[in-house]
Motif scaffolding. Structure first.
Motif, PDB file in Angstrom:
ATOM      1  N   ASP A 101       0.827  -1.203   0.000  1.00 16.33           N
ATOM      2  CA  ASP A 101       0.000   0.000   0.000  1.00 16.33           C
ATOM      3  C   ASP A 101       0.867   1.262   0.000  1.00 16.33           C
ATOM      4  O   ASP A 101       0.497   2.271  -0.578  1.00 16.33           O
ATOM      5  N   PHE A 109      -3.840  -1.311  -6.255  1.00 16.32           N
ATOM      6  CA  PHE A 109      -5.100  -1.085  -5.558  1.00 16.32           C
ATOM      7  C   PHE A 109      -6.284  -1.770  -6.251  1.00 16.32           C
ATOM      8  O   PHE A 109      -7.151  -2.328  -5.589  1.00 16.32           O
ATOM      9  N   LYS A 110      -6.304  -1.752  -7.554  1.00 19.97           N
ATOM     10  CA  LYS A 110      -7.391  -2.431  -8.279  1.00 19.97           C
ATOM     11  C   LYS A 110      -7.300  -3.945  -8.086  1.00 19.97           C
ATOM     12  O   LYS A 110      -8.308  -4.623  -7.861  1.00 19.97           O
ATOM     13  N   TYR A 111      -6.073  -4.472  -8.172  1.00 18.49           N
ATOM     14  CA  TYR A 111      -5.873  -5.910  -8.000  1.00 18.49           C
ATOM     15  C   TYR A 111      -6.204  -6.325  -6.563  1.00 18.49           C
ATOM     16  O   TYR A 111      -6.752  -7.408  -6.343  1.00 18.49           O
ATOM     17  N   GLU A 113      -8.529  -5.083  -4.718  1.00 17.32           N
ATOM     18  CA  GLU A 113      -9.995  -5.197  -4.678  1.00 17.32           C
ATOM     19  C   GLU A 113     -10.451  -6.532  -5.249  1.00 17.32           C
ATOM     20  O   GLU A 113     -11.341  -7.180  -4.697  1.00 17.32           O
ATOM     21  N   SER A 116      -9.550  -9.374  -2.901  1.00 19.88           N
ATOM     22  CA  SER A 116     -10.447  -9.337  -1.751  1.00 19.88           C
ATOM     23  C   SER A 116     -11.817  -9.926  -2.106  1.00 19.88           C
ATOM     24  O   SER A 116     -12.405 -10.671  -1.322  1.00 19.88           O
ATOM     25  N   GLY A 117     -12.304  -9.605  -3.292  1.00 16.14           N
ATOM     26  CA  GLY A 117     -13.582 -10.143  -3.739  1.00 16.14           C
ATOM     27  C   GLY A 117     -13.536 -11.655  -3.925  1.00 16.14           C
ATOM     28  O   GLY A 117     -14.470 -12.370  -3.534  1.00 16.14           O
ATOM     29  N   GLU A 120     -13.437 -13.306  -0.551  1.00 18.93           N
ATOM     30  CA  GLU A 120     -14.772 -13.223   0.053  1.00 18.93           C
ATOM     31  C   GLU A 120     -15.678 -14.343  -0.473  1.00 18.93           C
ATOM     32  O   GLU A 120     -16.362 -15.014   0.291  1.00 18.93           O
TER      33      GLU A 120
END
Length: 144
Positions: A101, A109-111, A113, A116-117, A120
């Protein structure tokens, strides 16, 4: 994102859950043939799942594999962790060693996300849910 071993593990666990019964395990050869996976390679993958307490290996005539963890308690993430570990969610999207970060790569940052998805989904989706989707026709399973 996942290793071939992990993909085979996910497919095998789904196959076993769909075909095993309380009195009948699913044989290694049947899984190998249905998935089109080399027998020796699949055997190593399934043994990792046995060591991780996801599967039970039954020896002898009528032997094979069945789920040790109930399918409604077995998330996809548990299977992924057993084969690939969780480091796949920590790696840089383009493979840089110095990506964080504080020092992000161009897609950091896009990767993050996306990872994380995916984590999840894997954390909440169970093998039982996948089997239900297949049985109701909402999803299709074609291993080959």
């Amino acid at each position: 994102m996942f290793s071939r071993s992990c993909e085979y593990a996910l497919q095998a666990v789904l196959h076993i859950s769909l075909h095993a019964t309380s009195s009948q395990a699913v044989g290694l050869k049947a899984i190998s043939e249905d998935q089109g996976v080399p027998l020796h390679f699949l055997s190593k993958v399934l043994q990792q799942l046995v060591k991780s307490n996801i599967l039970i290996s039954i020896k002898g005539p009528g032997g094979g594999f069945s789920l040790k963890t109930p399918s409604d308690k077995l998330t996809l993430l548990k299977v992924v962790q057993a084969i690939d570990g969780t480091h796949i969610f920590d790696r840089c999207g383009i493979g840089l060693k110095m990506c964080s970060d504080n020092s992000p790569c161009p897609i950091h940052f896009k990767y993050a996300e996306i990872k994380s998805g995916i984590k999840e989904v894997l954390s909440h989706k169970t093998i039982a849910q996948l089997c239900q989707d297949v049985r109701t026709g909402e999803s299709i399973v074609a291993f080959k």
